[in-house]
Design a protein around this motif. Structure first.
Motif, PDB file in Angstrom:
ATOM      1  N   SER A 187      -7.729  -2.907   0.903  1.00 37.21           N
ATOM      2  CA  SER A 187      -7.630  -4.308   0.501  1.00 37.21           C
ATOM      3  C   SER A 187      -9.040  -4.832   0.256  1.00 37.21           C
ATOM      4  O   SER A 187     -10.006  -4.347   0.848  1.00 37.21           O
ATOM      5  CB  SER A 187      -6.957  -5.114   1.614  1.00 37.21           C
ATOM      6  OG  SER A 187      -7.301  -6.475   1.531  1.00 37.21           O
ATOM      7  N   THR A 199      -4.718  -5.390  -2.962  1.00 32.97           N
ATOM      8  CA  THR A 199      -4.759  -4.071  -2.347  1.00 32.97           C
ATOM      9  C   THR A 199      -4.836  -3.038  -3.458  1.00 32.97           C
ATOM     10  O   THR A 199      -4.079  -3.107  -4.432  1.00 32.97           O
ATOM     11  CB  THR A 199      -3.509  -3.822  -1.484  1.00 32.97           C
ATOM     12  OG1 THR A 199      -3.452  -4.813  -0.460  1.00 32.97           O
ATOM     13  CG2 THR A 199      -3.558  -2.446  -0.839  1.00 32.97           C
ATOM     14  N   ASN A 227      -6.016   5.596   4.372  1.00 33.45           N
ATOM     15  CA  ASN A 227      -5.846   4.143   4.424  1.00 33.45           C
ATOM     16  C   ASN A 227      -6.592   3.643   5.658  1.00 33.45           C
ATOM     17  O   ASN A 227      -6.001   3.373   6.695  1.00 33.45           O
ATOM     18  CB  ASN A 227      -4.356   3.800   4.511  1.00 33.45           C
ATOM     19  CG  ASN A 227      -4.103   2.315   4.666  1.00 33.45           C
ATOM     20  OD1 ASN A 227      -4.847   1.494   4.138  1.00 33.45           O
ATOM     21  ND2 ASN A 227      -3.056   1.969   5.401  1.00 33.45           N
ATOM     22  N   TYR A 264       0.834  -1.202   0.000  1.00 35.57           N
ATOM     23  CA  TYR A 264       0.000   0.000   0.000  1.00 35.57           C
ATOM     24  C   TYR A 264       0.871   1.255   0.000  1.00 35.57           C
ATOM     25  O   TYR A 264       0.489   2.294  -0.559  1.00 35.57           O
ATOM     26  CB  TYR A 264      -0.990  -0.005   1.172  1.00 35.57           C
ATOM     27  CG  TYR A 264      -0.426   0.341   2.529  1.00 35.57           C
ATOM     28  CD1 TYR A 264      -0.461   1.651   3.003  1.00 35.57           C
ATOM     29  CD2 TYR A 264       0.125  -0.638   3.355  1.00 35.57           C
ATOM     30  CE1 TYR A 264       0.034   1.970   4.254  1.00 35.57           C
ATOM     31  CE2 TYR A 264       0.622  -0.321   4.601  1.00 35.57           C
ATOM     32  CZ  TYR A 264       0.576   0.979   5.045  1.00 35.57           C
ATOM     33  OH  TYR A 264       1.077   1.296   6.289  1.00 35.57           O
ATOM     34  N   TRP A 311      -9.299  -2.145   7.134  1.00 32.56           N
ATOM     35  CA  TRP A 311      -9.840  -2.838   5.969  1.00 32.56           C
ATOM     36  C   TRP A 311     -10.989  -3.782   6.262  1.00 32.56           C
ATOM     37  O   TRP A 311     -11.705  -4.181   5.349  1.00 32.56           O
ATOM     38  CB  TRP A 311      -8.717  -3.615   5.276  1.00 32.56           C
ATOM     39  CG  TRP A 311      -7.670  -2.727   4.668  1.00 32.56           C
ATOM     40  CD1 TRP A 311      -7.781  -1.391   4.405  1.00 32.56           C
ATOM     41  CD2 TRP A 311      -6.355  -3.097   4.244  1.00 32.56           C
ATOM     42  NE1 TRP A 311      -6.618  -0.909   3.851  1.00 32.56           N
ATOM     43  CE2 TRP A 311      -5.723  -1.928   3.741  1.00 32.56           C
ATOM     44  CE3 TRP A 311      -5.635  -4.288   4.250  1.00 32.56           C
ATOM     45  CZ2 TRP A 311      -4.421  -1.931   3.231  1.00 32.56           C
ATOM     46  CZ3 TRP A 311      -4.344  -4.293   3.746  1.00 32.56           C
ATOM     47  CH2 TRP A 311      -3.740  -3.132   3.240  1.00 32.56           C
ATOM     48  N   GLU A 338      -6.416 -11.995  -2.252  1.00 33.23           N
ATOM     49  CA  GLU A 338      -6.444 -10.583  -1.848  1.00 33.23           C
ATOM     50  C   GLU A 338      -5.695  -9.672  -2.817  1.00 33.23           C
ATOM     51  O   GLU A 338      -4.621 -10.013  -3.309  1.00 33.23           O
ATOM     52  CB  GLU A 338      -5.851 -10.443  -0.444  1.00 33.23           C
ATOM     53  CG  GLU A 338      -5.849  -9.023   0.092  1.00 33.23           C
ATOM     54  CD  GLU A 338      -5.146  -8.922   1.434  1.00 33.23           C
ATOM     55  OE1 GLU A 338      -5.199  -7.832   2.033  1.00 33.23           O
ATOM     56  OE2 GLU A 338      -4.538  -9.918   1.881  1.00 33.23           O
TER      57      GLU A 338
END
Length: 384
Positions: free
Chosen positions: A322, A376, A276, A194, A279, A374
């Protein structure tokens, strides 16, 4: 820094030892109550007996060798983590959400049991046990000064020691000239993907940027390193702000980055606003988990719903997320897209990165099936 014992009225643990009533501070940062039943234990206690006692709700105040206490904690963990016998009939495969909920329940129960092995420290954070380490500096950094004897779970003490070592060592960030040093209770930027996205995305401006929920200050520092002339980082946690301030000073960016206490946005507007958020839309059980779990997507929705009002007409909001929550069945992609549209925003572009952390390839992780899928993403958002 904000000492944990200043956050709320102090709690105390009470027990009887050698027919004498004893008391000690219980510096629980989430105000968890002190143990109801405490007995002393030493090297003569077997792991099986210890497991039986903690399973019945008894906390064990260790009076034996410190290294033996560490071994006992490991033995307790093995007993707690011992796989249950598989049912005779083949059951239906659980859904990702059921696996997640079961994993969270196990982790919560595991934490409760392991936290019942206690260590006493005096008013100088010294431990009067054979082969005990010097933990005074680590405790001072994490808890502040506690002017009386206090109890910690050995597990919490190990976390404090480990956090102090990481604080001294720091985390290497390729986009920065120096390591980021993370305080106890502040989320560590160990997941580099990230940060790489923020380091690579095309800047809509170099005049002013907001970093919402700055934490360790790593994203604010990356933006400043990229040439943004002023960055305002916000956070509600005094520990995070103290941590970010130290990192920014170490990087020589104090004249560029301004830190402010705020719930999400500072006053004013900017052409670049970065966030950010946690998540996973679930309830945190410890303060450090607030960087991972966002109950009812509060921070995510707060950022999206306030973004248009703080963006300049041609500005961009960068949402770093994410999609693990989607693979776990906690939130759908439609939920995110609808929230973006409902906030009066549109998607300009999306940059994706695969995670590089060890859990992404750890097949023994209960959440591996979701983690292997997953991605991001950095969502570049603008006014609709």
């Amino acid at each position: 820094m904000l000492a944990l014992n200043d956050v709320a009225p102090p709690l105390h643990a009470v027990w009887t030892e050698n027919d004498q009533a004893r008391t000690a501070r219980w510096p629980a940062e989430n105000n968890s109550p002190p143990p109801k039943r405490i007995i002393t234990a030493d090297d003569t206690l077997s792991a099986d007996d210890a497991y039986r006692l903690v399973s019945q709700g008894t906390s064990l105040l260790w009076r034996g060798d410190f290294h033996n206490a560490r071994q006992l904690l490991q033995a307790l963990a093995r007993r707690i983590d011992k796989p249950k016998k598989a049912p005779r009939k083949k059951a239906e495969l659980p859904t990702p959400l059921a696996v997640f909920n079961q994993h969270r329940l196990h982790q919560s129960q595991r934490t409760q049991l392991l936290n019942r092995l206690l260590i006493e420290l005096d008013s100088n954070a010294a431990i009067a046990l054979r082969r005990a380490p010097d933990v005074a500096d680590a405790c001072q950094a994490a808890l502040g000064q506690i002017d009386e004897p206090f109890l910690l779970s050995l597990r919490a003490l190990q976390g404090i020691i480990g956090a102090h070592e990481w604080q001294k060592k720091g985390v290497a960030i390729p986009a920065l000239a120096h390591n980021i040093h993370v305080h106890y209770g502040v989320f560590s930027p160990n997941r580099g993907e990230y940060i790489d996205l923020v380091a690579q995305a095309p800047l809509p401006t170099k005049e002013l940027a907001f970093d919402i929920g700055t934490g360790s200050g790593v994203l604010a520092a990356v933006l400043a390193q990229r040439g943004v002339r002023k960055v305002i980082g916000t956070d509600q946690d005094p520990r995070a702000l103290a941590c970010a301030r130290e990192n920014i000073e170490r990087l020589g960016l104090s004249k560029v980055i301004d830190l402010q206490t705020a719930d999400l946005f500072p006053v004013g507007a900017s052409a670049l606003i970065v966030c950010n958020p946690p998540w996973l839309p679930a309830k945190p059980t410890t303060p450090i988990e607030r960087a991972i779990y966002d109950p009812e997507s509060r921070m995510l929705l707060g950022f999206l719903n306030g973004l248009a009002g703080h963006l300049t007409p041609d500005g961009e909001g960068w949402l770093i997320m994410s999609d693990l929550a989607e693979h776990l069945g906690l939130r759908s992609r439609d939920f995110l897209l609808q929230a973006i549209a409902a906030a009066g925003l549109r998607v300009v572009d999306r940059m994706d990165a695969r995670p590089k952390h060890p859990k992404a390839v750890d097949e023994t992780d209960p959440l591996h099936e979701a983690r292997r899928l997953e991605i991001t993403s950095l969502w570049r958002l603008a006014r609709a």
